[in-house]
Design a protein around this motif. Structure first.
Motif, PDB file in Angstrom:
ATOM      1  N   VAL A 122      10.229   5.023   9.174  1.00  0.00           N
ATOM      2  CA  VAL A 122       9.457   6.252   8.915  1.00  0.00           C
ATOM      3  C   VAL A 122       8.249   6.025   8.006  1.00  0.00           C
ATOM      4  N   CYS A 123       8.049   4.793   7.576  1.00  0.00           N
ATOM      5  CA  CYS A 123       6.959   4.550   6.613  1.00  0.00           C
ATOM      6  C   CYS A 123       5.598   4.520   7.330  1.00  0.00           C
ATOM      7  N   PRO A 124       4.723   5.474   7.010  1.00  0.00           N
ATOM      8  CA  PRO A 124       3.423   5.508   7.698  1.00  0.00           C
ATOM      9  C   PRO A 124       2.552   4.291   7.374  1.00  0.00           C
ATOM     10  N   GLN A 125       2.862   3.623   6.263  1.00  0.00           N
ATOM     11  CA  GLN A 125       2.075   2.439   5.877  1.00  0.00           C
ATOM     12  C   GLN A 125       2.667   1.152   6.455  1.00  0.00           C
ATOM     13  N   GLN A 126       3.748   1.314   7.193  1.00  0.00           N
ATOM     14  CA  GLN A 126       4.433   0.169   7.827  1.00  0.00           C
ATOM     15  C   GLN A 126       4.736  -0.959   6.830  1.00  0.00           C
ATOM     16  N   ILE A 127       5.200  -0.555   5.685  1.00  0.00           N
ATOM     17  CA  ILE A 127       5.547  -1.552   4.661  1.00  0.00           C
ATOM     18  C   ILE A 127       6.912  -2.157   4.996  1.00  0.00           C
ATOM     19  N   LYS A 128       6.995  -3.447   4.843  1.00  0.00           N
ATOM     20  CA  LYS A 128       8.290  -4.113   5.088  1.00  0.00           C
ATOM     21  C   LYS A 128       9.114  -3.958   3.810  1.00  0.00           C
ATOM     22  N   ILE A 129       9.691  -2.783   3.686  1.00  0.00           N
ATOM     23  CA  ILE A 129      10.356  -2.404   2.431  1.00  0.00           C
ATOM     24  C   ILE A 129      11.566  -3.303   2.138  1.00  0.00           C
ATOM     25  N   SER A 130      12.362  -3.583   3.171  1.00  0.00           N
ATOM     26  CA  SER A 130      13.572  -4.390   2.930  1.00  0.00           C
ATOM     27  C   SER A 130      13.189  -5.780   2.408  1.00  0.00           C
ATOM     28  N   ASN A 159      15.118   4.895  -5.135  1.00  0.00           N
ATOM     29  CA  ASN A 159      13.824   5.542  -5.336  1.00  0.00           C
ATOM     30  C   ASN A 159      12.755   4.522  -4.896  1.00  0.00           C
ATOM     31  N   ILE A 160      12.559   4.453  -3.580  1.00  0.00           N
ATOM     32  CA  ILE A 160      11.740   3.379  -3.000  1.00  0.00           C
ATOM     33  C   ILE A 160      10.315   3.345  -3.565  1.00  0.00           C
ATOM     34  N   PRO A 161       9.579   4.478  -3.574  1.00  0.00           N
ATOM     35  CA  PRO A 161       8.193   4.373  -4.081  1.00  0.00           C
ATOM     36  C   PRO A 161       8.121   3.905  -5.522  1.00  0.00           C
ATOM     37  N   SER A 162       9.077   4.335  -6.337  1.00  0.00           N
ATOM     38  CA  SER A 162       8.988   3.905  -7.739  1.00  0.00           C
ATOM     39  C   SER A 162       9.334   2.420  -7.863  1.00  0.00           C
ATOM     40  N   LEU A 163      10.287   1.925  -7.040  1.00  0.00           N
ATOM     41  CA  LEU A 163      10.583   0.488  -7.074  1.00  0.00           C
ATOM     42  C   LEU A 163       9.395  -0.319  -6.545  1.00  0.00           C
ATOM     43  N   LEU A 164       8.715   0.216  -5.527  1.00  0.00           N
ATOM     44  CA  LEU A 164       7.557  -0.514  -5.002  1.00  0.00           C
ATOM     45  C   LEU A 164       6.407  -0.533  -6.014  1.00  0.00           C
ATOM     46  N   ALA A 165       6.282   0.546  -6.788  1.00  0.00           N
ATOM     47  CA  ALA A 165       5.237   0.564  -7.825  1.00  0.00           C
ATOM     48  C   ALA A 165       5.523  -0.530  -8.859  1.00  0.00           C
ATOM     49  N   PRO A 167       0.789  -1.239   0.000  1.00  0.00           N
ATOM     50  CA  PRO A 167       0.000   0.000   0.000  1.00  0.00           C
ATOM     51  C   PRO A 167       0.821   1.289   0.000  1.00  0.00           C
ATOM     52  N   CYS A 168       1.862   1.344  -0.816  1.00  0.00           N
ATOM     53  CA  CYS A 168       2.696   2.555  -0.850  1.00  0.00           C
ATOM     54  C   CYS A 168       1.893   3.718  -1.442  1.00  0.00           C
ATOM     55  N   THR A 169       1.906   4.852  -0.750  1.00  0.00           N
ATOM     56  CA  THR A 169       1.152   6.015  -1.228  1.00  0.00           C
ATOM     57  C   THR A 169       2.073   7.021  -1.927  1.00  0.00           C
ATOM     58  N   ALA A 170       3.333   6.650  -2.080  1.00  0.00           N
ATOM     59  CA  ALA A 170       4.339   7.523  -2.709  1.00  0.00           C
ATOM     60  C   ALA A 170       4.510   8.836  -1.956  1.00  0.00           C
ATOM     61  N   CYS A 171       4.384   8.787  -0.632  1.00  0.00           N
ATOM     62  CA  CYS A 171       4.553  10.009   0.176  1.00  0.00           C
ATOM     63  C   CYS A 171       6.022  10.456   0.209  1.00  0.00           C
ATOM     64  N   ARG A 172       6.919   9.534  -0.060  1.00  0.00           N
ATOM     65  CA  ARG A 172       8.361   9.776  -0.148  1.00  0.00           C
ATOM     66  C   ARG A 172       9.035  10.094   1.192  1.00  0.00           C
ATOM     67  N   TYR A 173       8.362   9.833   2.309  1.00  0.00           N
ATOM     68  CA  TYR A 173       9.011  10.064   3.604  1.00  0.00           C
ATOM     69  C   TYR A 173      10.288   9.239   3.713  1.00  0.00           C
ATOM     70  N   CYS A 174      10.271   8.072   3.092  1.00  0.00           N
ATOM     71  CA  CYS A 174      11.378   7.127   3.269  1.00  0.00           C
ATOM     72  C   CYS A 174      12.628   7.479   2.468  1.00  0.00           C
ATOM     73  N   THR A 175      12.465   8.170   1.373  1.00  0.00           N
ATOM     74  CA  THR A 175      13.578   8.249   0.412  1.00  0.00           C
ATOM     75  C   THR A 175      14.831   8.925   0.986  1.00  0.00           C
TER      76      THR A 175
HETATM   77  S1  SF4 Z   1       7.325   3.155   1.191  1.00  0.00           S
HETATM   78 FE1  SF4 Z   1       6.157   4.108   2.835  1.00  0.00          FE
HETATM   79  S2  SF4 Z   1       7.283   5.989   3.291  1.00  0.00           S
HETATM   80 FE2  SF4 Z   1       8.034   5.245   1.345  1.00  0.00          FE
HETATM   81  S3  SF4 Z   1       6.837   6.352  -0.164  1.00  0.00           S
HETATM   82 FE3  SF4 Z   1       5.785   4.397   0.207  1.00  0.00          FE
HETATM   83  S4  SF4 Z   1       4.298   4.837   1.814  1.00  0.00           S
HETATM   84 FE4  SF4 Z   1       5.749   6.549   1.805  1.00  0.00          FE
END
Ligand code: SF4
Ligand code: SF4
Length: 377
Positions: A357-365, A312-318, A296-304
């Motif tokens: 810092v991800c408000p969506q608590q995505i397990k990005i790693s 570019n985390i949001p674009s990789l998650l997309a 559920p990434c919202t592309a808020c970019r807090y993480c970058t």
């Molecule tokens: S991964 Fe989380 S912090 Fe980063 S852009 Fe997506 S929602 Fe925002």
């Protein structure tokens, strides 16, 4: 058949795509010519006048097959579209050679529609590099009548499309996009349509059924749609959705047999756009489908700014979402290969600073590791 006005032409709202033609013994490069002839005859008798092929479809056999099938009809009775295969960078600089060969393969003297194929992150720099001469050559063909209308297809982001339009927008008469109710918000199809509207460019649609995945839905989703339109088939909902978007001129469907073709023709006998309730229901089903699989990434970019690797985390998650949702496919691998090596998902060192810092608590790693595995990085 519904017809749409495009300049001085009347185009059938349903076009016959030739990327998924019937084949023999499951061999994609062995097109069943007899079946293609039958489908083409049915299409023409039913009022379809738009046929779309490309250099790479069926390993080069699609152009030959549709050319042979259409040879039985007067040239002015159909519109044929082909594309410059710039999705393969080794073709850059070969516009003349390829174009001449395409005319020969299709057995025609001109193309009614010709497109820069698949403008995306991978090839935008090369497409914009005028030293290859692609744009100039295609403009010249338009001037001498061998291309009647010039356009482009795009799988790239809005930014990529914007760059392309900044350079060549003046000459672009139409744009082919992947639009369906699932990608409307998921893949920013809505934003892309708005962008093209701003430039006054009509939209052609590809993948209306998202490679067939919208031909049937989960029983609970189908039940919600049946409650609204008991007589509508599930694939027809995808087409009714497109009939509700005024910018859409031609919808291309890559049909693989006569039955699919007849079903789609029946849908395009009538224009039945969705009302507000139907549209809201369909889009809420799409949202549920996406949520089930996508992060559920919202592309808020807090993480970058927290990523020591500068990913570019949001674009990789997309791209991860696209790949997971499509169960593979070529879009994500192609887009990732266009990213610098040290910015790809496998550059993630698993520090998890982003996750803090991800408000969506995505397990990005974990997503990066998973994505790298899926792409074989
Ligand atoms: S991964 Fe989380 S912090 Fe980063 S852009 Fe997506 S929602 Fe925002
Ligand atoms: S876990 Fe990966 S993506 Fe997240 S901050 Fe660390 S290196 Fe960047």
């Amino acid at each position: 058949m519904i017809y749409k006005n495009f300049q001085n032409l009347k185009l059938s709202a349903l076009g016959m795509g030739t990327m998924r033609l019937p084949v023999i013994s499951g061999d994609d490069s062995c097109v069943d010519q007899e079946a293609v002839n039958q489908m083409t005859s049915c299409a023409i008798q039913s009022g379809i006048n738009y046929f779309d092929t490309a250099w790479g479809y069926h390993s080069g056999q699609s152009e030959l097959a549709i050319g042979r099938a259409l040879a039985a009809y007067p040239r002015e009775s159909f519109y044929l579209a082909d594309k410059f295969p710039g999705y393969d960078l080794s073709n850059m600089g070969k516009a003349k050679e390829i174009f001449e060969k395409q005319l020969e393969k299709c057995g025609v003297e001109y193309f009614d529609f010709y497109l820069f194929h698949n403008v995306c992150e991978l090839n935008i720099n090369q497409y914009l590099d005028r030293s290859y001469g692609t744009y100039a050559y295609l403009l010249e063909q338009k001037k001498n009548g061998r291309i009647r209308h010039l356009g482009f297809s795009a799988h790239g982001s809005c930014e990529v499309i914007e760059r392309f339009l900044e350079a060549y927008g003046e000459a672009m008469e139409f744009c082919q996009l992947q639009i369906n109710y699932l990608d409307w918000d998921f893949q920013e199809a809505r934003k892309k349509v708005e962008l093209l509207r701003k430039h006054g460019i009509p939209v052609w649609v590809m993948e209306p059924l998202r490679g067939g995945s919208l031909a049937s839905l989960k029983p609970e989703h189908e039940a919600r749609l049946r409650a609204l339109r008991p007589d509508e088939t599930i694939p027809a909902w995808a087409f009714r959705f497109l009939q509700s978007i005024p910018d859409v001129t031609v919808t291309l469907s890559g049909m693989s047999n006569l039955e699919q073709l007849k079903q789609n023709i029946a849908t395009f006998e009538t224009d039945k756009p969705l009302n507000e309730t139907e549209m809201a229901t369909l889009l809420s089903i799409a949202e549920e489908m996406v949520k089930k699989i996508a992060l559920p990434c919202t592309a808020c970019r807090y993480c970058t700014s927290h990523c020591p690797q500068g990913l570019n985390i949001p674009s990789l998650l997309a791209l991860y979402n696209e790949h997971a949702f499509s169960n593979g496919g070529f879009i994500a691998p192609m887009a990732v290969s266009a990213i610098e090596e040290d910015k790809r998902p496998n550059a993630c060192i698993g520090c998890r600073s982003c996750e803090a810092v991800c408000p969506q608590q995505i397990k990005i790693s974990e997503a990066m590791a998973d994505f790298s595995k899926m792409l074989g990085l």
